[in-house]
Design a protein around this motif. Sequence first.
Motif, short mmCIF file in Angstrom:
data_model
loop_
_atom_site.label_atom_id
_atom_site.label_comp_id
_atom_site.label_asym_id
_atom_site.label_seq_id
_atom_site.Cartn_x
_atom_site.Cartn_y
_atom_site.Cartn_z
N ALA A 48 12.58 33.95 15.65
CA ALA A 48 13.44 33.55 16.70
C ALA A 48 14.67 34.57 16.90
O ALA A 48 14.97 34.80 18.12
CB ALA A 48 14.03 32.40 16.10
N LYS A 49 14.78 35.40 16.04
CA LYS A 49 15.85 36.38 15.84
C LYS A 49 15.32 37.60 16.65
O LYS A 49 16.02 38.32 17.60
CB LYS A 49 16.29 36.83 14.45
CG LYS A 49 17.10 36.19 13.58
CD LYS A 49 17.30 36.39 12.26
CE LYS A 49 18.12 35.41 11.47
NZ LYS A 49 18.36 35.78 10.06
N VAL A 50 13.89 37.68 16.55
CA VAL A 50 13.46 39.10 17.28
C VAL A 50 13.52 38.58 18.85
O VAL A 50 13.76 39.30 19.63
CB VAL A 50 12.01 39.42 16.87
CG1 VAL A 50 11.35 40.39 17.74
CG2 VAL A 50 12.24 40.16 15.55
N THR A 51 12.95 37.32 19.04
CA THR A 51 13.09 36.96 20.40
C THR A 51 14.49 36.87 21.11
O THR A 51 14.56 37.28 22.06
CB THR A 51 12.42 35.62 20.52
OG1 THR A 51 11.01 35.52 20.04
CG2 THR A 51 12.11 34.63 21.90
N ALA A 52 15.15 36.56 20.11
CA ALA A 52 16.71 36.32 20.86
C ALA A 52 17.02 37.93 21.17
O ALA A 52 17.81 38.11 22.20
CB ALA A 52 17.82 35.89 19.81
N LEU A 53 16.71 38.85 20.40
CA LEU A 53 17.24 40.27 20.63
C LEU A 53 16.49 40.78 21.96
O LEU A 53 17.21 41.36 22.78
CB LEU A 53 16.87 41.10 19.34
CG LEU A 53 17.79 41.15 18.14
CD1 LEU A 53 17.09 42.03 16.92
CD2 LEU A 53 19.21 41.38 18.49
N ILE A 54 15.41 40.31 22.20
CA ILE A 54 14.57 40.71 23.29
C ILE A 54 15.26 40.08 24.51
O ILE A 54 15.41 40.63 25.51
CB ILE A 54 13.04 40.45 23.38
CG1 ILE A 54 12.60 41.59 22.00
CG2 ILE A 54 12.23 40.80 24.40
CD1 ILE A 54 10.94 41.06 21.70
#
Length: 90
Positions: A48-54
């Motif tokens: 979720a954190k990686v997706t939010a950054l992208i």
Amino acid sequence: DFRRDSALRDRERRLPLAELDVFSRSGLWGISVPKEYGGAGVSNVTLAKVTALIAQADASLGQIPQNHFYALEVLRVNGNPEQQKRLYAE
């Protein structure tokens, strides 16, 4: 890099094709695949954190892999070992 021209692509309703190619080459499609099947095996929190950054950089690109990651989670929870071995390899 994903942020560059993302607003212009949105305004012109263009898909982030070059960015999607970079995303694919990065290996991020396999970030949630369990380690025993060759993936990074990150937690759902990390995913979720990686997706939010992208998505912060390029909202369109951030939405594209959501169904893919959902399918991987369904496979993790409900798939039998044979299905997991075959499908995670893809």
